[in-house]
Design an enzyme around this catalytic site. Structure first.
Site, PDB file in Angstrom:
ATOM      1  N   SER A  34       0.852  -1.191   0.000  1.00 20.73           N
ATOM      2  CA  SER A  34       0.000   0.000   0.000  1.00 20.73           C
ATOM      3  C   SER A  34       0.887   1.240   0.000  1.00 20.73           C
ATOM      4  O   SER A  34       2.015   1.208   0.519  1.00 20.73           O
ATOM      5  CB  SER A  34      -0.874   0.012   1.261  1.00 20.73           C
ATOM      6  OG  SER A  34      -1.549   1.253   1.398  1.00 20.73           O
ATOM      7  N   TYR A  60      -2.577  -1.341  10.242  1.00 12.56           N
ATOM      8  CA  TYR A  60      -2.604  -1.616   8.802  1.00 12.56           C
ATOM      9  C   TYR A  60      -1.349  -1.052   8.138  1.00 12.56           C
ATOM     10  O   TYR A  60      -0.671  -1.756   7.373  1.00 12.56           O
ATOM     11  CB  TYR A  60      -3.853  -1.008   8.181  1.00 12.56           C
ATOM     12  CG  TYR A  60      -3.926  -1.176   6.677  1.00 12.56           C
ATOM     13  CD1 TYR A  60      -4.472  -2.323   6.130  1.00 12.56           C
ATOM     14  CD2 TYR A  60      -3.450  -0.192   5.814  1.00 12.56           C
ATOM     15  CE1 TYR A  60      -4.543  -2.500   4.754  1.00 12.56           C
ATOM     16  CE2 TYR A  60      -3.507  -0.356   4.437  1.00 12.56           C
ATOM     17  CZ  TYR A  60      -4.050  -1.509   3.905  1.00 12.56           C
ATOM     18  OH  TYR A  60      -4.113  -1.669   2.532  1.00 12.56           O
TER      19      TYR A  60
END
Length: 256
Positions: A138, A151
């Site tokens: 990400s 995350y």
């Protein structure tokens, strides 16, 4: 990475980026296996598509991953590409003591999950023609979103793991990192229609174009994620950290 004639596993392939990539790989002439927890979502993802297959997978369990690998290789011995896409994203309030269930589940799914999948399949992959591993990270691995600290941390860890894995497997298995920006999917509530996030179709079009390059880039970076990926190198980390979190907060607030 070879563009067609592969047998490809896509974890988290029942929805979002995983499903869209699986369809694109299938359209390009590959056999594709989608894996995830929900059989109904997997069945919907493969509906009407020959050479697409579905297998349930629970990445939270080491035993579950081992069982999955046995079932996968028995059914698809030509497997030569693994896309580690399965992941969860939870908002957390770290300003006070809290139940760590969300943080622990995020680490297990996003970090241990890909490590377990790779470990279970690496001996097989290394013996196949044109083998490749694609780890989905990400842009938040490089510039964090404050409300999703675990995350961000798991994606940063998988980025580092991928760099090391690439060197360890050089000449044996191709290792690629795909780092998405914020994309309109159901990863978090409301994200599929959140303003300022990249439309899923547009994202997958750009990814497909990058994957088609020869040689395939080690990092697949669409234009929207590049400011995050190179924020520190550009000397713009603090500015992009502030801008990212301001944009994301406004986008969430704009939704009912």
């Amino acid at each position: 990475m070879k563009s067609q004639g592969n047998t490809i596993l896509v974890t988290g392939g029942g929805s979002g980026i995983g499903e869209a990539l699986a369809h694109r790989f299938h359209d390009a002439g590959n056999t594709v296996i989608v894996a995830g927890r929900r059989q109904d979502a997997l069945d919907k993802a493969i509906e009407g598509r020959a050479n697409m297959h579905a297998l349930t997978l629970d990445v939270e369990s080491a035993e579950g991953v081992a069982d999955f690998a046995k079932r996968l290789l028995a059914a698809h011995p030509a497997l030569n590409v693994v896309i580690n896409n399965a992941g969860i994203m939870r908002f957390e309030d770290v300003t006070k003591s809290r139940d760590l269930g969300d943080a622990e589940a995020t680490v297990t799914t996003n970090l241990l999950g890909p490590i377990r999948i790779i470990d279970a399949l690496i001996d097989h992959l290394a013996a196949q023609p044109d083998p490749a591993i694609v780890n989905v990270t990400s842009g938040l691995a490089f510039v964090p979103l404050v409300p999703t600290p675990t995350y961000n941390a798991t994606k940063a860890a998988i980025h580092s793991y991928t760099v090391a894995l690439r060197e360890a497997l050089r000449g044996k298995v191709e290792v690629i990192e795909l780092a998405p920006p914020g994309v309109q999917t159901d990863l978090t509530p409301g994200q599929a229609t959140r303003p300022g996030y990249q439309p899923l179709g547009e994202f997958v079009d750009e990814v497909a174009s990058l994957l088609a390059q020869d040689p395939t880039p080690q990092e697949i970076l669409v234009e929207r994620v590049r400011p995050l990926r190179f924020a520190e190198a550009d000397g713009q980390f603090n500015e992009r950290l502030a801008a990212l979190n301001e944009m994301a907060a406004k986008a969430r607030a704009a939704q009912p």
